[in-house]
Design a protein around this motif. Sequence first.
Motif, PDB file in Angstrom:
ATOM      1  N   THR A 378       0.837  -1.199   0.000  1.00 60.16           N
ATOM      2  CA  THR A 378       0.000   0.000   0.000  1.00 60.16           C
ATOM      3  C   THR A 378       0.874   1.252   0.000  1.00 60.16           C
ATOM      4  O   THR A 378       0.378   2.363   0.046  1.00 60.16           O
ATOM      5  CB  THR A 378      -0.917   0.032   1.239  1.00 60.16           C
ATOM      6  OG1 THR A 378      -0.129  -0.228   2.380  1.00 60.16           O
ATOM      7  CG2 THR A 378      -2.040  -0.974   1.118  1.00 60.16           C
ATOM      8  N   SER A 379       2.177   1.046  -0.013  1.00 61.21           N
ATOM      9  CA  SER A 379       3.131   2.143  -0.107  1.00 61.21           C
ATOM     10  C   SER A 379       4.222   1.671  -1.064  1.00 61.21           C
ATOM     11  O   SER A 379       4.393   0.469  -1.261  1.00 61.21           O
ATOM     12  CB  SER A 379       3.733   2.416   1.271  1.00 61.21           C
ATOM     13  OG  SER A 379       4.976   3.043   1.130  1.00 61.21           O
ATOM     14  N   ASN A 380       4.953   2.606  -1.663  1.00 58.54           N
ATOM     15  CA  ASN A 380       6.032   2.170  -2.557  1.00 58.54           C
ATOM     16  C   ASN A 380       7.394   2.653  -2.074  1.00 58.54           C
ATOM     17  O   ASN A 380       8.363   2.583  -2.819  1.00 58.54           O
ATOM     18  CB  ASN A 380       5.771   2.671  -3.983  1.00 58.54           C
ATOM     19  CG  ASN A 380       5.844   4.182  -4.070  1.00 58.54           C
ATOM     20  OD1 ASN A 380       5.931   4.858  -3.061  1.00 58.54           O
ATOM     21  ND2 ASN A 380       5.797   4.710  -5.279  1.00 58.54           N
ATOM     22  N   ASN A 647       7.563  -1.038  -8.769  1.00 50.89           N
ATOM     23  CA  ASN A 647       6.683  -0.821  -9.933  1.00 50.89           C
ATOM     24  C   ASN A 647       5.256  -1.246  -9.627  1.00 50.89           C
ATOM     25  O   ASN A 647       4.330  -0.426  -9.737  1.00 50.89           O
ATOM     26  CB  ASN A 647       7.197  -1.549 -11.183  1.00 50.89           C
ATOM     27  CG  ASN A 647       8.442  -0.926 -11.804  1.00 50.89           C
ATOM     28  OD1 ASN A 647       8.871  -1.292 -12.886  1.00 50.89           O
ATOM     29  ND2 ASN A 647       9.065   0.026 -11.119  1.00 50.89           N
ATOM     30  N   PRO A 648       5.011  -2.512  -9.236  1.00 51.58           N
ATOM     31  CA  PRO A 648       3.630  -2.876  -8.903  1.00 51.58           C
ATOM     32  C   PRO A 648       3.073  -2.076  -7.730  1.00 51.58           C
ATOM     33  O   PRO A 648       1.892  -1.710  -7.730  1.00 51.58           O
ATOM     34  CB  PRO A 648       3.711  -4.372  -8.572  1.00 51.58           C
ATOM     35  CG  PRO A 648       5.148  -4.710  -8.476  1.00 51.58           C
ATOM     36  CD  PRO A 648       5.915  -3.681  -9.207  1.00 51.58           C
ATOM     37  N   ALA A 649       3.927  -1.765  -6.753  1.00 53.81           N
ATOM     38  CA  ALA A 649       3.432  -0.997  -5.601  1.00 53.81           C
ATOM     39  C   ALA A 649       2.962   0.389  -6.058  1.00 53.81           C
ATOM     40  O   ALA A 649       1.912   0.881  -5.620  1.00 53.81           O
ATOM     41  CB  ALA A 649       4.538  -0.873  -4.552  1.00 53.81           C
ATOM     42  N   VAL A 717       3.182   3.845 -22.237  1.00 49.51           N
ATOM     43  CA  VAL A 717       4.350   3.078 -21.784  1.00 49.51           C
ATOM     44  C   VAL A 717       5.130   3.883 -20.754  1.00 49.51           C
ATOM     45  O   VAL A 717       5.552   5.011 -21.019  1.00 49.51           O
ATOM     46  CB  VAL A 717       5.269   2.714 -22.962  1.00 49.51           C
ATOM     47  CG1 VAL A 717       6.532   2.017 -22.447  1.00 49.51           C
ATOM     48  CG2 VAL A 717       4.532   1.835 -23.953  1.00 49.51           C
ATOM     49  N   TYR A 718       5.318   3.284 -19.574  1.00 52.93           N
ATOM     50  CA  TYR A 718       6.126   3.881 -18.513  1.00 52.93           C
ATOM     51  C   TYR A 718       7.485   3.200 -18.512  1.00 52.93           C
ATOM     52  O   TYR A 718       7.569   1.976 -18.343  1.00 52.93           O
ATOM     53  CB  TYR A 718       5.453   3.673 -17.135  1.00 52.93           C
ATOM     54  CG  TYR A 718       6.252   4.356 -16.063  1.00 52.93           C
ATOM     55  CD1 TYR A 718       5.867   5.608 -15.602  1.00 52.93           C
ATOM     56  CD2 TYR A 718       7.426   3.809 -15.561  1.00 52.93           C
ATOM     57  CE1 TYR A 718       6.635   6.285 -14.660  1.00 52.93           C
ATOM     58  CE2 TYR A 718       8.196   4.467 -14.629  1.00 52.93           C
ATOM     59  CZ  TYR A 718       7.796   5.702 -14.180  1.00 52.93           C
ATOM     60  OH  TYR A 718       8.561   6.380 -13.263  1.00 52.93           O
ATOM     61  N   LEU A 719       8.520   3.974 -18.683  1.00 60.77           N
ATOM     62  CA  LEU A 719       9.855   3.375 -18.662  1.00 60.77           C
ATOM     63  C   LEU A 719      10.559   3.707 -17.352  1.00 60.77           C
ATOM     64  O   LEU A 719      10.794   4.877 -17.048  1.00 60.77           O
ATOM     65  CB  LEU A 719      10.655   3.893 -19.854  1.00 60.77           C
ATOM     66  CG  LEU A 719      11.778   2.961 -20.257  1.00 60.77           C
ATOM     67  CD1 LEU A 719      11.876   2.827 -21.760  1.00 60.77           C
ATOM     68  CD2 LEU A 719      13.087   3.417 -19.655  1.00 60.77           C
ATOM     69  N   ASP A 720      10.824   2.666 -16.569  1.00 55.87           N
ATOM     70  CA  ASP A 720      11.558   2.830 -15.304  1.00 55.87           C
ATOM     71  C   ASP A 720      13.012   3.121 -15.671  1.00 55.87           C
ATOM     72  O   ASP A 720      13.691   2.265 -16.249  1.00 55.87           O
ATOM     73  CB  ASP A 720      11.426   1.534 -14.485  1.00 55.87           C
ATOM     74  CG  ASP A 720      12.184   1.577 -13.162  1.00 55.87           C
ATOM     75  OD1 ASP A 720      13.245   2.238 -13.097  1.00 55.87           O
ATOM     76  OD2 ASP A 720      11.729   0.944 -12.202  1.00 55.87           O
ATOM     77  N   GLY A 721      13.477   4.313 -15.348  1.00 51.90           N
ATOM     78  CA  GLY A 721      14.806   4.745 -15.775  1.00 51.90           C
ATOM     79  C   GLY A 721      15.919   4.399 -14.815  1.00 51.90           C
ATOM     80  O   GLY A 721      17.004   4.983 -14.899  1.00 51.90           O
ATOM     81  N   ALA A 722      15.679   3.434 -13.916  1.00 51.88           N
ATOM     82  CA  ALA A 722      16.744   3.081 -12.970  1.00 51.88           C
ATOM     83  C   ALA A 722      18.020   2.679 -13.697  1.00 51.88           C
ATOM     84  O   ALA A 722      19.118   2.837 -13.174  1.00 51.88           O
ATOM     85  CB  ALA A 722      16.287   1.953 -12.059  1.00 51.88           C
ATOM     86  N   ASN A 723      17.868   2.145 -14.919  1.00 49.58           N
ATOM     87  CA  ASN A 723      19.042   1.672 -15.658  1.00 49.58           C
ATOM     88  C   ASN A 723      19.491   2.654 -16.735  1.00 49.58           C
ATOM     89  O   ASN A 723      20.130   2.258 -17.705  1.00 49.58           O
ATOM     90  CB  ASN A 723      18.747   0.294 -16.271  1.00 49.58           C
ATOM     91  CG  ASN A 723      18.705  -0.779 -15.192  1.00 49.58           C
ATOM     92  OD1 ASN A 723      19.136  -0.537 -14.057  1.00 49.58           O
ATOM     93  ND2 ASN A 723      18.197  -1.945 -15.510  1.00 49.58           N
TER      94      ASN A 723
END
Length: 1003
Positions: A378-380, A647-649, A717-723
């Motif tokens: 319920t939190s990220n 991401n899912p959170a 499209v959401y791109l997670d930019g961690a990389n």
Amino acid sequence: MAGSITAARHLRAGLSLAARASPRAQKLRLGRVPKRLSSTVSTASLEIPLDVFTPRHIGPRDDETTQMLKTVGYDSLEAFVRDTTPAGIRIAENSLTDAVIKPLTEAELDERIREIAKKNKVLRSFIGMGYWNAVVPKVILRNITENPAWYTSYTPYQPEISQGRLESLLNFQTMVTDLTALDVANASLLDEATAAGEAMIMCLAALPASNKKRTFLVDSGVFPQTIDVLRTRALGFGVNVVVADAQAAISDPAIADDLIGVLVQYPRQDGAIIDYSDLTEKVHALNAQVICATDLLALTLIKAPGEWGADIALGSSARFGVPAGYGGPHAAFFAVKDKLKRKMPGRLVGVSKDTMGHPAFRLALQTREQHIKREKATSNICTSQVLLANMAAMYAVYHGPKGLKAIAERVQQLTQALATALSAKGYTVTNSTYFDTLTVEVASAADVMAKALEKGINIRKVDDTHVGVTLDESARLHDITALASAFDGASIPQSITGGESIPASFLRTSPYLTHPTFNAYHSETALLRYIYYLQAKDLSLVHAMIPLGSCTMKLNPTSTMAPLTWPELGSLHPFVPEDQAKGYHEMIKELEEDLCTITGFKACSLQPNSGASGEYAGLMVIREYLLSINQGHRNICLIPVSAHGTNPASAIMAGMKVVSVKVLANGNLDLVDLREKAEKYKENLAAFMITYPSTYGVFEDTVTEACKIIHEAGAQVYLDGANLNAQVGITNPATCGGDVCHLNLHKTFAIPHGGGGPGVGPICVAEHLAPFLPGHSQVKTGGSKAMSAVSAAPWGSASILSISWAYIKMLGGSGLKTATSMALLNANYIAKRLEPYYYVKFKNGAGRVAHEVLIELAEFDKKGGLKVTDFAKRLQDYGFHPPTCSWPISTCMLIEPTESEDLQEIDKFCDAMIQIRKEADDIISGKQPKDNNLLKNAPHPISVISLSEEEWNRPYSRATAAYPLPYLKTRKFWPSVTRIDDAYGDLNLMCTCPSVEEMEAKF
Ligand SMILES: Cc1ncc(COP(=O)(O)O)c(C=O)c1O
């Protein structure tokens, strides 16, 4: 693989491949030095700078680069990059060059940032609203804030080499539980407003699953920026935020019957100290929670929230020695009653014991953490504000309970003197009770504010006929004398007497900070030694490479860090008039533009305070966009099983439903599954979240195809930019097909991790999403149809933006690209060296990994009962921080060296890994017992190595345990405890500093 020029030449003095196109620029950047002093030089060449930044940032020297390329099988960096990255996503050679972002030398950078800083006007700000002029003790400033041993360490997931900051965080937790009089406190959250958002959702989580109630009552005395963030956070969970006078509204059946919780500010934003005990009783009778947003300094004088029944207390700890920084960063605190501890978000430090029975600290109840709970979260929250929590904790350690009380009394007395002066002049102070804040009725707020400004003081406009003043530790008699004179020449009286500004029944009588730690280090010598005593237990980048996959623990360049603590950047209140922050605005604009150039997107918001906060902001922007095109019903978010747990959170927090997408045996996204799911959920598909290169450490060449599938289904499209460290200058999220991405400035763009924060997670978006970027209740920011805020401050953690801004400016376009190429090369070199000893799980068709290497360790478990943890703990004996363990695959290690590590360090790491493989072989072959060996017994601190002959019951020598490779004889980092028992700590939960007696009784 023939390259036209050698890699060594490309990289000399930081020249990138791109710079080849411009021989003149190349010559200028080379900083060539005459070979002999006697040779003739043109005086024009003396202008050529020698302090070029790129070669200082990048680890490998020219000859090392050539050698590494050779090992990997290439003679040019271009050929290597071509084989490593898919052709279909590469951006044009001239997309990110020095012409696009001109590199500055370190001296030029210094000049430029001084010019910018000068454009900020440093006045006295008594605006309040949760931001103060903190007085940072210099011993803390220099030895923690400005000390890389503290700011370059990582989140303490390897507790045996993190005991120092874990102890300091336990001090933070103890300080918070003591001052709030609640049972358990966490080790910080992002800011007060987001902490309030977390608390609101906890109220919901505390109710049974069958609960249908949804009303959250917010008292009108709560800070407006908190209310703004609450409104955002409420959307995803269908919570109805009602702002009203809580004491009156609680009697309204429409509210009472649907209530999940109530938030009050204590003292209120207008300064009043209200007794909420009646309200609390009523709220509890309705089976709802009371949340108290409060102020740690005030709590040294007024009754603690836990004493009048609050269930949760939260707030900002910034006034404990953390500068305002134009909004941040600072650590939010969060404390709960015992019954709520398992629902509490954020990291929690607890006491446990090591295998020798010695007390030891480590992160407790980790199964609560969001990356583990994934879509059940319920939190990220992931990155929090550890460095700032440590500063606040040290501030409390330094001042102790008496010192804090003296500071609080001084603030209260100055406030009282001002109140007396204003009343004597005929003004009405509308709050009869107060600690540090007065609300004053005036004929014209604008006039009074203008007069205060003439004296160099900012105060708060409440409305046209009311102003607010909040004093703090920095205030002196001359400040309030000047301030009083702005009110028709009011003057401070010669003396003040007691009075009822804090009602007698509300004076604090209970003790706090009684633990010896808060009573032992009040001289500078004592504190300095305590700081260094703790520091010596922690491994940070000052000792060795921290090859944590997905975390990008690169150099945090000193010249980017230095301006941070200048008053022109540090002391600005976030709500000062815009013309006082011109320097900040210039820097923010440039950083936004550079990030847009780098990502290929149109607009940027710097507001989110962490990567996860960026994910949430990005998904909320998508949500707003879908609503604007009448597609608000779309609520499914597709996420690969390999995704980071945040991401899912984040998707859940944005009100979406998560559907997982499979991954193939080769690590690539399963396009067949993606297509099927996109088709199945076509009507309701909102978004697809993908990390690129993938969390498995490969560039999939199907990324554009995957994005096309999603767009055809009408989703974003959401791109997670961690990389992103593997992308800059070579590809970008827009070219890959994304609509929005977040960046982790604390990964790719050199903000230090601070031992677990601060972070900054800006989002960059395509044109159609730009109008919805988050706004702010107090300061104009965001898009033309801005959604409500995601952070307390308009530009989040504004002061540390200067680090990324400077990093980008010094590398320039070509340096940024070179950094990426070198990050890829360093990872591929490690893969090549380790391959004969460890199974490299995923590679592309050309045999290349991206910027990190995933190695599989399952065979060692099968054959010798050796787990990932055993390898990780043994690496500590070799002086290394282990790579990311058991993520994204439970039997793997994810290794990310970054571009800043040189060949010597990388080779040392590889040698250590290879030696450990040999040690593992001895265990598998039976030469060493399976239960009593170098890996299972690791790490080996001095307490083990110094065991007597009789006690040393191990089938290997002390030398093999502590000095398995020659380099350790001259450079050894010692873990400070043996392996820590996690289960024991969770069963016997203790999250505050234990007393000596408790320690003895327990261990
Ligand atoms: C792939 C990925 N996404 C998101 C995050 C969350 O970022 P933060 O910790 O800044 O919230 C991380 C953190 O390590 C990550 O590795």
